[in-house]
Enzyme design. Sequence first.
Site, PDB file in Angstrom:
ATOM      1  N   ARG A   1       5.482 -12.380   9.420  1.00 31.20           N
ATOM      2  CA  ARG A   1       6.253 -11.194   9.089  1.00 31.20           C
ATOM      3  C   ARG A   1       7.597 -11.241   9.813  1.00 31.20           C
ATOM      4  NH1 ARG A   1       2.138  -6.962  10.382  1.00 31.20           N
ATOM      5  NH2 ARG A   1       3.547  -5.769   9.090  1.00 31.20           N
TER       6      ARG A   1
ATOM      7  N   LYS B   1       4.508   0.457   9.807  1.00 27.61           N
ATOM      8  CA  LYS B   1       4.559   1.728   9.076  1.00 27.61           C
ATOM      9  C   LYS B   1       3.990   2.863   9.916  1.00 27.61           C
ATOM     10  CE  LYS B   1       3.087   0.042   4.944  1.00 27.61           C
ATOM     11  NZ  LYS B   1       2.579   0.140   3.567  1.00 27.61           N
TER      12      LYS B   1
ATOM     13  N   GLU C   1       0.869  -1.166   0.000  1.00 27.67           N
ATOM     14  CA  GLU C   1       0.000   0.000   0.000  1.00 27.67           C
ATOM     15  C   GLU C   1       0.910   1.220   0.000  1.00 27.67           C
ATOM     16  OE1 GLU C   1      -2.175   0.878   3.579  1.00 27.67           O
ATOM     17  OE2 GLU C   1      -3.483   2.307   2.566  1.00 27.67           O
TER      18      GLU C   1
END
Length: 677
Positions: A262, A272, A35
């Site tokens: 992850r 983020k 994104e």
Amino acid sequence: MKEATESLNFIEQIIEEDLAAGFPQEKLRFRFPPEPNGYLHIGHAASICLNFGLGETYNAPVNLRFDDTNPSKEEQEYVDAIKRDVAWMGFQWANVCYASDYFQQLHDWAVTLIKAGKAYVDGQSSEQMAAQKGTPTSPGTDSPHRNQSVEENLDLFARMKAGEFAPGSYVLRAKIDMASTNMHMRDPILYRIIKKSHHRTGSDWCIYPMYDWAHGESDYIEQVSHSLCTLEFKAHRELYDWYLDQIHDPSRLRPKQREFARRNLSYTVMSKRKLLELVQNKYVSGWDDPRMPTISGLRRRGYTPESIRKFSELSGISKRDNVTDVSLLEFCIREDLNKTATRVMAVLDPVKLVLTNYPKAQVEMLDAENNPEDPNSGTHQVPFSRELYIEREDFLESAGKNFFRLTLGAEVRLKSAYIIKAESVVKDAEGNILEIHATCDMDSKSGSGTEASTRKVKGTLHWVSIAHAIKAEVREYDRLFSDEAPDAHEDKNFLEFLNPNSLKVNKEAYLEPFLAHATTADKYQFQRLGYFVLDSDATADRLIFNKTVGLKDSWAKQQAPAAKPTAPAPKPQPNQGKKSALSEVQQISKKLTNLSGDKLEAARQDIIRYAAEISYEEIEPLFGTAAKKVGTRIGVMLVLGVLLKNGQERNAAVEAFIEAGKSDSDEMLKAEAEAIA
RNA sequence: UGGUCUAUGGUGUAACUGGCAACACGUCUGAUUUUGGUUCAGAAGAGUCUAGGUUCGAGCCCUAGUAGACCAACCA
């Protein structure tokens, strides 16, 4: 197919199984779907390397697809940065795609869902809908709009699209199951109204698809075969499949989602949102601050694409939570730079060294190896003269025999130059050393081949000629956070662990003149200090170097093992508070049968000591320990012996345990059993 | 209290159909070295979360626990 010799991660295994089951290799297709709402970080590198690596392995196309369905958070700046980073990593995408490319198709499919009675427009507030949604442990209730007519839904959705309604007033929802144990199946939202300009579609749309609706369908449109994402999307998979069920044409490939864990790195954060917070609140200079775990930060710090790819390869892919130690990343960059970085000399904390017997006006140009690891790397020239700078910590007036550096009366070699002997020091009134006076063995010039030049001396120091040195700024970095997992404490904000000393700016470093024309693409090793790279802030008349990573330093380790200022000492082991005496005994017992001699006896004594704190009630359940766990049974036997000595009565269970021990095939167990029988 | 997932040296990963628990980082020795780097040689460190079960044999299969993660944004 993949070589069978190396072990495959579970994703690769799935692909191999699919191939073996008849899936055509030419239909393999992957994608990396960020994104554009932030910069890529080292955690993304795992996904990038996985997807693009799979593409390379199977010669399959990999798309770079931007998941740009939320114009309120996404920006072109991020799109550009992401492309730059992926390309820098050395990967080539087949196509750059955007979920926004598919807005019309997504809309049309939504209309077919409405027509099929599988979606409806809901005009309730988000609070009302949240209340109806229920909780993970209790079912939800139906929306009053759930059974509106298809005509009404079609009309409302058309008006949503036409911009007739305010943001938040209506949403389009899938009609699935408000009682599902999977919260994502409780009539999830497909479209919401957002009146913001989109970085690519401008004001064409005021309704935007949600992630779940856009992502799987984008995979389908691009005919992605294996859609790989992180574990938190596991629960979305059922919905991913449900959406695909509604639109799938059986003659076309149907994508499958798979999830992996992850990648986390110790002493930093990897979300983020948190990285954005560091940037916005100016805790760092930007997304590419060299302390940031971002790809751009690592690049500016001096990391190479090869090192990051190697790190991803060594880290692997799995399904469990992990925190990889930064030492692995540092190993990867050192390994790469050791082979490639040009060796130069720089003095970071200078003290003046005068060679009293060296001619005053003389300047020699000496040859210095560019890289001893690479015989083809050649040499460069470095000026030598009577007055030099050496590192302040490389001199002590007197020191023990472990000190391999300069002391009064002792010899050391100046790298690529001469062997010198320190004779005296000049100090100021406070006793600070101003100058070191030394004599130079003029026969010992490096490379001259003389006997004197090959003499063994205690150590070798780096240096620069004062008259020729160029002054520069050097920035040294320490970890950004003082805690191994700064965002893993539910009672503390990650910012509390910010390391106040993560940046050390040195404005008076002296470099050999060879460095005058360095570029940000050049990688250097400042000999004996570490790897350095020109910072992007540098200008033609103002050199600034970043320390990428230090050399391994066994001397520093030997010097002050306990006194590392920012290294928080013993790390709290997860769920390992104070161990009970019983569990200590169990721990020790396990390895009992591997021990012998003194070690065995020491372990026995440890167990006997712990036994004083153990009650019969604690130990009795362990009488049932499996026969094969001999060590544990011996440990229990020892504890039991202590209890008996202290007056514990011999009940049936005790007798049975001792008897079983006596007739065991293990000699040690038999002996301990007989000792207390 | 529900659902889903995960559990292997300090850390990250392997172990094919059930067959001597392997590799890397890190740690510690020693040798070499014009970088206290590199390189080379070696060592320590796991009874695979616990308790049962199946089996000649279990890290792997079965049962029951325990621990951790994720799931109730008009975020992705």
